[in-house]
Design a protein around this motif. Structure first.
Motif, mmCIF file in Angstrom:
data_model
loop_
_atom_site.group_PDB
_atom_site.id
_atom_site.type_symbol
_atom_site.label_atom_id
_atom_site.label_comp_id
_atom_site.label_asym_id
_atom_site.label_seq_id
_atom_site.Cartn_x
_atom_site.Cartn_y
_atom_site.Cartn_z
ATOM 1 N N LYS A 177 -9.677 6.550 8.568
ATOM 2 C CA LYS A 177 -9.746 7.636 7.553
ATOM 3 C C LYS A 177 -10.519 8.936 8.380
ATOM 4 O O LYS A 177 -9.935 10.116 8.252
ATOM 5 N N THR A 182 0.796 -1.276 -0.026
ATOM 6 C CA THR A 182 0.169 0.159 -0.131
ATOM 7 C C THR A 182 0.906 1.126 -0.135
ATOM 8 O O THR A 182 0.564 2.452 -0.645
ATOM 9 N N GLN A 186 -5.524 2.601 3.028
ATOM 10 C CA GLN A 186 -4.454 3.732 2.831
ATOM 11 C C GLN A 186 -4.182 4.690 3.919
ATOM 12 O O GLN A 186 -3.284 5.100 4.412
ATOM 13 N N CYS A 187 -5.350 5.096 4.687
ATOM 14 C CA CYS A 187 -5.274 6.160 5.509
ATOM 15 C C CYS A 187 -4.624 5.423 6.889
ATOM 16 O O CYS A 187 -3.804 5.942 7.435
ATOM 17 N N LYS A 193 -9.661 11.195 -0.725
ATOM 18 C CA LYS A 193 -9.687 9.936 -1.860
ATOM 19 C C LYS A 193 -8.980 8.877 -1.592
ATOM 20 O O LYS A 193 -9.410 7.665 -2.310
ATOM 21 N N LEU A 194 -8.443 8.551 -0.448
ATOM 22 C CA LEU A 194 -7.790 7.320 -0.016
ATOM 23 C C LEU A 194 -8.840 6.308 0.625
ATOM 24 O O LEU A 194 -9.918 6.653 1.204
ATOM 25 N N THR A 195 -8.601 5.090 0.553
ATOM 26 C CA THR A 195 -9.272 3.996 0.946
ATOM 27 C C THR A 195 -9.184 4.004 2.711
ATOM 28 O O THR A 195 -8.126 4.597 3.288
ATOM 29 N N GLU A 196 -9.670 3.335 3.335
ATOM 30 C CA GLU A 196 -9.585 3.241 4.686
ATOM 31 C C GLU A 196 -8.202 2.438 4.971
ATOM 32 O O GLU A 196 -7.448 3.055 5.989
#
Length: 162
Positions: free
Chosen positions: A86, A54, A124-125, A119-122
């Motif tokens: 997020k 990721t 990615q956060c 714009k990030l996914t969970e």
């Protein structure tokens, strides 16, 4: 960071205070009835592999100023997996902007940063938060108490900034 772990360090006790016991038993594996130590080892490897993959996925998303901002934002935050990552990332960034003026200190465009995070996914956060901690650990190892340009190459490597 050490390349080896002493067996004494691995002699851990899992309590169910934060769902650790449940997490181990509910985590899906390819085979049933595997030994717990094997399952935990695989879970750790999988998590670390997902983190690395990721990080590569989001490499270069942030500028160096934004990365330093994120590191400063998570300087004193105690992480809990019980909250949505997020929401945690957005709330901490907003608080750093509103209450600490870190956007001005680091010279970043707050709307642009918030848009990137939105714009990030969970997961990615989760990784962005972990990247901030990764830099903090590095600063501690280097005995740095303030953020300065001497660690720019390290933060570029961790955040995938070219």
């Amino acid at each position: 960071m050490k390349n080896t772990i002493d067996k004494k360090e691995l002699n851990i006790k899992i309590t169910d205070l934060n769902g650790g016991y449940k997490a181990i038993y509910e985590f899906p594996m390819e085979m049933r009835d595997v030994p717990i130590d094997f399952k935990v080892e695989q879970m750790l490897k999988i998590l670390n592999d997902c983190y690395d993959k990721t990080k590569n996925e989001i490499a270069g998303l942030f500028t160096i100023q934004e990365a330093w901002f994120l590191v400063a934002t998570f300087n004193s935050y105690l992480y809990t997996s019980q909250l949505c990552d997020k929401d945690v990332l957005l709330a901490n960034v907003e608080d750093a902007i509103i209450y600490e003026g870190l956007d001005q200190m680091f010279g970043i465009d707050k709307e642009q940063l918030l848009d990137k995070i939105d714009k990030l996914t969970e997961f990615q956060c989760f990784c962005v938060i972990r990247q901030a901690y990764e830099v903090r650990y590095l600063l501690n190892e280097k005995e740095k108490v303030i953020i300065d340009n001497s660690c720019d190459e390290d933060i570029k490597r961790i955040f995938g900034i070219k």
